[in-house]
Design an enzyme around this catalytic site. Structure first.
Site, PDB file in Angstrom:
ATOM      1  N   HIS A 218      45.751  11.189  -2.514  1.00  0.00           N
ATOM      2  CA  HIS A 218      45.476   9.541  -1.698  1.00  0.00           C
ATOM      3  C   HIS A 218      46.618   9.274  -2.484  1.00  0.00           C
ATOM      4  O   HIS A 218      46.327   7.095  -2.456  1.00  0.00           O
ATOM      5  CB  HIS A 218      44.568   9.894  -0.407  1.00  0.00           C
TER       6      HIS A 218
ATOM      7  N   GLU B 282      64.860   6.767 -10.225  1.00  0.00           N
ATOM      8  CA  GLU B 282      65.917   5.813  -8.157  1.00  0.00           C
ATOM      9  C   GLU B 282      66.697   6.551  -7.873  1.00  0.00           C
ATOM     10  O   GLU B 282      67.445   6.936  -6.913  1.00  0.00           O
ATOM     11  CB  GLU B 282      65.737   4.386  -8.502  1.00  0.00           C
TER      12      GLU B 282
ATOM     13  N   LYS C 200      63.566  -7.622 -16.744  1.00  0.00           N
ATOM     14  CA  LYS C 200      63.325  -6.527 -16.198  1.00  0.00           C
ATOM     15  C   LYS C 200      64.435  -5.317 -16.667  1.00  0.00           C
ATOM     16  O   LYS C 200      65.165  -5.511 -17.241  1.00  0.00           O
ATOM     17  CB  LYS C 200      64.088  -6.715 -14.859  1.00  0.00           C
TER      18      LYS C 200
ATOM     19  N   LYS D  87      83.749  22.780   2.433  1.00  0.00           N
ATOM     20  CA  LYS D  87      84.079  22.772   0.960  1.00  0.00           C
ATOM     21  C   LYS D  87      83.834  21.456   0.575  1.00  0.00           C
ATOM     22  O   LYS D  87      82.788  20.899  -0.684  1.00  0.00           O
ATOM     23  CB  LYS D  87      85.284  22.868   1.016  1.00  0.00           C
TER      24      LYS D  87
ATOM     25  N   SER E 221      68.427  -6.129 -15.091  1.00  0.00           N
ATOM     26  CA  SER E 221      68.686  -6.793 -14.156  1.00  0.00           C
ATOM     27  C   SER E 221      69.752  -8.434 -13.987  1.00  0.00           C
ATOM     28  O   SER E 221      69.847  -9.032 -15.335  1.00  0.00           O
ATOM     29  CB  SER E 221      67.116  -7.821 -12.824  1.00  0.00           C
TER      30      SER E 221
END
Ligand code: ARG
Length: 466
Positions: A164, A298, A291, A333, A285
């Site tokens: 969980h 992802e 960042k 295809k 970023s």
């Protein structure tokens, strides 16, 4: 918009037509833009067909060798970029056949004896997919090798195991990597198995009913390395279940990689901070200088969408078709090619990315120590001292509540504090409350103990065979 027929506009099937194809119909029905990708397999199939026709004396040896030489010349032209694909010639089969006759003259027109584009295209796709399955299986093996290497390196590394997404019990990072190894192994086995059903020769089925020429299909199968010859001509030209099966296995593979991606994304966040993916597999970023985004996982997670979609496309293309060949099949295809490309690229990126994965052991150890991850070990300890499991569960529940109220973890409690919940608790309890003790105790086949991980790694090395 109906235009009149001119000589240069003549189709190989133009005989019974008096008007030229509507221009837009021509564009709509052509597949050349995407099926030219099959040129190598189309040429290989044609060469084998010509050789077989000579073998059964439908062509002379000279005719067959002229055809084969012509096809080899066309292959060189294509590879040199010296081949003008024509939309009015519809598809890869007719483009190559028309060029053959341009090059070698009338004998080129004999190649299509005893054959149809229906068995031709089915053969091309099988030859193509067989090769792609082999490439993918090699890629999966490389990915598995990286997982095994990681598992071996991190056999003793402790991390929190989750259920969980809540801390459950400590596990070893090596054990966690071997879980992914198992999933990828099943994926690989599925592709290995699918290959048996892909590698069956349709050629000889002709349009649908077979041909009246004395063909030798086993001979062609042997030349092209097929394991078997399709038993039924109607089935051979019409079904694409082998491609659907490949795409279905592809969805499972992408589902696994997508789940794995979810973990990598979480683990590389500031909140978890368990791993470093390496700068070359992340991007920055344009607005937030701090960042470092886990783009590769992802995107793999995102690309599972198109692979699922391609499976549904193929199933839907097939589902309402009466026997035998229908033009619907031409739509097989693009989804198939897209799945082939997506799987190969995703597996390749994953292999390289995991090879550079850095594990932050201290952070994971610290995280495993939080969240009462050894609570089950305390319960097992009580059971070993004669307490019934349900009662032990209750004692541990009370101890955990005490810890929460007093803002401490189980190993931080004094013996007196623990004994208020059960008098069988002794000094030796601290051994089971440690993370190392907890993982080492799960010492059986399939368990998380470091020496079990090392044994699983050894077994895995023997299982990674073709
Ligand atoms: N381009 C066609 C395909 O991909 C080849 C077979 C065409 N056969 C026909 N009878 N029109 O399926």
């Amino acid at each position: 918009m109906t235009v009149t027929m001119s000589d240069q506009d003549k189709k190989p099937w133009g005989g019974r037509f008096t008007a030229a194809t509507n221009e837009f119909v021509e564009q709509y029905t052509a597949s050349i833009d995407f099926d030219k990708r099959l040129y190598l397999h189309d040429i290989a199939g044609s060469k084998a067909h010509a050789q077989m026709l000579a073998h059964v004396d439908v062509l002379t040896e000279t005719e067959a060798s002229e055809i084969i030489k012509g096809l080899e010349g066309i292959q060189l032209d294509i590879e040199r970029g010296d081949f003008a694909w024509s939309v009015s010639l519809e598809d890869v089969h007719m483009n190559i056949e028309a060029r053959l006759t341009d090059r070698i003259g009338a004998v080129g027109k004999k190649l299509h004896t005893g054959r149809s584009r229906n068995d031709q295209v089915a053969t091309d796709i099988r030859l193509f997919l067989r090769e792609e399955v082999d490439l993918l299986c090699d890629g999966l093996l490389s990915l598995q090798k990286v997982l095994v290497k990681l598992a071996e390196r991190e056999a003793d590394t402790i991390m929190p195991g989750f259920t969980h997404l809540q801390t459950a019990q400590p596990v070893t990072f090596g054990h966690h990597m071997m879980a992914w190894f198992e999933m990828i192994e099943r994926d690989r086995q599925r592709f290995v198995d699918a290959r048996k059903r892909i590698n069956v020769l349709p050629l000889g089925a002709a349009a649908l009913a077979g041909t009246s020429y004395p063909i030798d299909r086993a001979y062609t199968a042997n030349l092209l390395d097929f394991d078997a010859v399709a038993e039924n001509s109607l089935d051979a030209v019409s079904d694409r279940d082998f491609a659907i099966e490949y795409c279905a296995h592809g969805t499972l593979l992408m589902m696994h990689l997508s789940r794995f991606s979810e973990e990598l994304v979480l683990w590389s966040s500031a909140q978890f901070d368990f791993i470093d993916l390496g700068d070359s597999f992340c991007t920055g970023s344009s607005i937030m200088p701090q960042k470092k985004n886990p783009d590769v996982p992802e995107l793999v997670r995102g690309k599972s969408g198109r692979v699922y979609g391609n499976l549904i496309s193929l199933l839907t293309i097939m589902k309402s078709q009466p026997l035998a060949y229908n033009k619907d099949n031409q739509e097989d295809k693009e989804p198939l090619f897209d799945t082939v490309d997506t799987l190969l690229a995703s597996v390749r990126l994953y292999t390289d990315m995991l090879d550079g994965l850095q594990v932050k052991k201290d952070v994971m150890l610290e995280a495993a120590a939080r969240g009462f991850s050894t609570a089950t070990d305390l319960a097992d300890y009580l059971v070993r001292k004669g307490v019934a499991f349900r009662d032990a569960h209750e004692v541990v529940g009370l101890s955990v509540r005490f810890c929460i109220e007093n803002n401490k973890d189980l190993p931080d409690c004094t013996l007196d504090e623990l004994q208020q919940f059960s008098d069988v608790i002794d000094d030796d309890v601290y051994k089971v409350l440690t993370l190392e003790g907890s993982v080492a105790a799960r010492d059986h086949f399939g368990g998380t103990a470091p020496n079990q991980v090392r044994e699983a790694v050894e077994r895995a090395k023997g299982r990674m065979t073709k």
